[in-house]
Design a protein around this motif. Structure first.
Motif, mmCIF file in Angstrom:
data_model
loop_
_atom_site.group_PDB
_atom_site.id
_atom_site.type_symbol
_atom_site.label_atom_id
_atom_site.label_comp_id
_atom_site.label_asym_id
_atom_site.label_seq_id
_atom_site.Cartn_x
_atom_site.Cartn_y
_atom_site.Cartn_z
ATOM 1 N N MET A 1 0.846 -1.180 0.000
ATOM 2 C CA MET A 1 0.000 0.000 0.000
ATOM 3 C C MET A 1 0.889 1.240 0.000
ATOM 4 O O MET A 1 1.876 1.295 0.711
ATOM 5 N N ARG A 2 0.525 2.225 -0.816
ATOM 6 C CA ARG A 2 1.229 3.509 -0.852
ATOM 7 C C ARG A 2 0.211 4.624 -0.747
ATOM 8 O O ARG A 2 -0.723 4.709 -1.531
ATOM 9 N N ILE A 3 0.420 5.474 0.257
ATOM 10 C CA ILE A 3 -0.451 6.631 0.472
ATOM 11 C C ILE A 3 0.428 7.869 0.571
ATOM 12 O O ILE A 3 1.455 7.851 1.245
ATOM 13 N N VAL A 4 0.009 8.945 -0.084
ATOM 14 C CA VAL A 4 0.683 10.232 0.047
ATOM 15 C C VAL A 4 -0.313 11.239 0.610
ATOM 16 O O VAL A 4 -1.456 11.312 0.158
ATOM 17 N N VAL A 5 0.143 11.982 1.610
ATOM 18 C CA VAL A 5 -0.589 13.146 2.091
ATOM 19 C C VAL A 5 0.170 14.346 1.553
ATOM 20 O O VAL A 5 1.323 14.581 1.919
ATOM 21 N N LEU A 6 -0.472 15.075 0.659
ATOM 22 C CA LEU A 6 0.141 16.207 -0.023
ATOM 23 C C LEU A 6 -0.469 17.502 0.503
ATOM 24 O O LEU A 6 -1.641 17.787 0.268
ATOM 25 N N GLY A 7 0.323 18.257 1.249
ATOM 26 C CA GLY A 7 -0.126 19.566 1.731
ATOM 27 C C GLY A 7 0.309 20.619 0.736
ATOM 28 O O GLY A 7 1.499 20.762 0.468
ATOM 29 N N VAL A 8 -0.658 21.318 0.168
ATOM 30 C CA VAL A 8 -0.328 22.336 -0.828
ATOM 31 C C VAL A 8 -0.791 23.709 -0.366
ATOM 32 O O VAL A 8 -1.711 23.828 0.441
ATOM 33 N N GLY A 9 -0.130 24.733 -0.901
ATOM 34 C CA GLY A 9 -0.513 26.092 -0.580
ATOM 35 C C GLY A 9 0.692 26.985 -0.403
ATOM 36 O O GLY A 9 1.822 26.523 -0.253
ATOM 37 N N ASN A 10 0.424 28.263 -0.412
ATOM 38 C CA ASN A 10 1.457 29.272 -0.285
ATOM 39 C C ASN A 10 1.437 29.815 1.143
ATOM 40 O O ASN A 10 0.507 30.531 1.520
ATOM 41 N N ILE A 11 2.452 29.475 1.920
ATOM 42 C CA ILE A 11 2.494 29.889 3.329
ATOM 43 C C ILE A 11 2.713 31.388 3.510
ATOM 44 O O ILE A 11 2.647 31.887 4.624
ATOM 45 N N LEU A 12 2.947 32.106 2.420
ATOM 46 C CA LEU A 12 3.114 33.559 2.505
ATOM 47 C C LEU A 12 1.786 34.309 2.410
ATOM 48 O O LEU A 12 1.747 35.524 2.535
ATOM 49 N N LEU A 13 0.699 33.565 2.165
ATOM 50 C CA LEU A 13 -0.622 34.181 1.994
ATOM 51 C C LEU A 13 -1.607 33.661 3.035
ATOM 52 O O LEU A 13 -2.633 33.058 2.711
ATOM 53 N N THR A 14 -1.324 33.892 4.287
ATOM 54 C CA THR A 14 -2.155 33.510 5.442
ATOM 55 C C THR A 14 -2.808 32.141 5.253
ATOM 56 O O THR A 14 -2.122 31.126 5.244
ATOM 57 N N ASP A 15 -4.131 32.068 5.107
ATOM 58 C CA ASP A 15 -4.861 30.797 5.096
ATOM 59 C C ASP A 15 -4.572 29.925 3.884
ATOM 60 O O ASP A 15 -4.857 28.723 3.894
ATOM 61 N N GLU A 16 -3.994 30.487 2.847
ATOM 62 C CA GLU A 16 -3.608 29.709 1.667
ATOM 63 C C GLU A 16 -2.613 28.613 2.051
ATOM 64 O O GLU A 16 -2.503 27.593 1.395
ATOM 65 N N GLY A 17 -1.891 28.779 3.159
ATOM 66 C CA GLY A 17 -0.895 27.805 3.597
ATOM 67 C C GLY A 17 -1.420 26.728 4.525
ATOM 68 O O GLY A 17 -0.637 25.938 5.066
ATOM 69 N N VAL A 18 -2.721 26.614 4.712
ATOM 70 C CA VAL A 18 -3.272 25.666 5.680
ATOM 71 C C VAL A 18 -2.895 24.215 5.372
ATOM 72 O O VAL A 18 -2.639 23.426 6.274
ATOM 73 N N GLY A 19 -2.826 23.835 4.116
ATOM 74 C CA GLY A 19 -2.468 22.459 3.758
ATOM 75 C C GLY A 19 -1.059 22.101 4.189
ATOM 76 O O GLY A 19 -0.802 21.020 4.727
ATOM 77 N N VAL A 20 -0.140 23.028 3.986
ATOM 78 C CA VAL A 20 1.246 22.822 4.396
ATOM 79 C C VAL A 20 1.314 22.720 5.920
ATOM 80 O O VAL A 20 2.022 21.872 6.468
ATOM 81 N N ARG A 21 0.570 23.564 6.607
ATOM 82 C CA ARG A 21 0.578 23.553 8.082
ATOM 83 C C ARG A 21 0.037 22.236 8.642
ATOM 84 O O ARG A 21 0.533 21.725 9.652
ATOM 85 N N VAL A 22 -0.973 21.664 8.008
ATOM 86 C CA VAL A 22 -1.523 20.377 8.451
ATOM 87 C C VAL A 22 -0.485 19.266 8.272
ATOM 88 O O VAL A 22 -0.286 18.437 9.163
ATOM 89 N N VAL A 23 0.201 19.244 7.133
ATOM 90 C CA VAL A 23 1.223 18.222 6.893
ATOM 91 C C VAL A 23 2.368 18.359 7.903
ATOM 92 O O VAL A 23 2.873 17.358 8.416
ATOM 93 N N GLU A 24 2.755 19.587 8.225
ATOM 94 C CA GLU A 24 3.792 19.799 9.245
ATOM 95 C C GLU A 24 3.343 19.225 10.593
ATOM 96 O O GLU A 24 4.100 18.510 11.245
ATOM 97 N N ALA A 25 2.119 19.533 10.988
ATOM 98 C CA ALA A 25 1.589 19.053 12.271
ATOM 99 C C ALA A 25 1.467 17.528 12.284
ATOM 100 O O ALA A 25 1.754 16.887 13.301
#
Length: 159
Positions: A1-25
């Motif tokens: 099984m292969r699963i990827v969690v891909l957090g996308v977004g621009n962390i320089l634009l406030t809420d646009e970075g939420v995906g990246v923040r979730v992957v970090e957490a």
């Protein structure tokens, strides 16, 4: 099984970075099995093509325009996923759409793609999430963990 969690977004634009923040957490707070890969996709494009080939599941975490009140979490599955790419919220969605279309054309698309997202409050310049989105980040993280478990991954919270 292969699963990827891909957090996308621009962390320089406030809420646009939420995906990246979730992957970090997720990487900081949970122990994941070796068959689960976390990718900080930023404003991803075709450079992720190989990493997303032939997956059992792709979980994309992103800021989404879902015509809900600000800071509303959303889960898109099945036929709802293509709709996510029809309403562009930011330029990175074009890149991700191209990647998924290329995988589909070559017969290497993920068996399942799910979008875990949140309606933004702010897209202004700034590296911090809006207070409303930040307050609901644990909920978005829990939704992502639930999707991983639904896909069969053993996810353990770190003490």
């Amino acid at each position: 099984m292969r699963i990827v969690v891909l957090g996308v977004g621009n962390i320089l634009l406030t809420d646009e970075g939420v995906g990246v923040r979730v992957v970090e957490a997720l990487g900081e707070r949970y122990r994941l099995p070796p068959d689960v890969e976390l990718i900080d996709g930023g404003t991803c494009g075709m450079e992720f093509l190989e990493q997303l080939e032939n997956l059992d599941a792709l979980i994309v975490v992103d800021c989404v325009r879902c015509h809900q009140p600000p800071a509303t979490p959303v889960l898109l599955t099945g036929e709802q996923v293509p709709v996510f790419f029809k309403t562009k919220l930011s330029p990175h969605q074009v890149g991700l759409c191209d990647v998924l279309a290329s995988l589909e054309l070559t017969g290497r698309a993920p068996r399942e793609t799910v979008i875990v997202g949140m309606q933004p409050v702010s897209m202004e310049l700034g590296m911090e999430l809006s207070p409303e989105v930040a307050a609901r980040l644990p909920e978005l993280l829990a939704m992502t963990v639930a999707e991983l478990r639904r896909c069969g991954a053993t996810v353990e919270e770190l003490a």
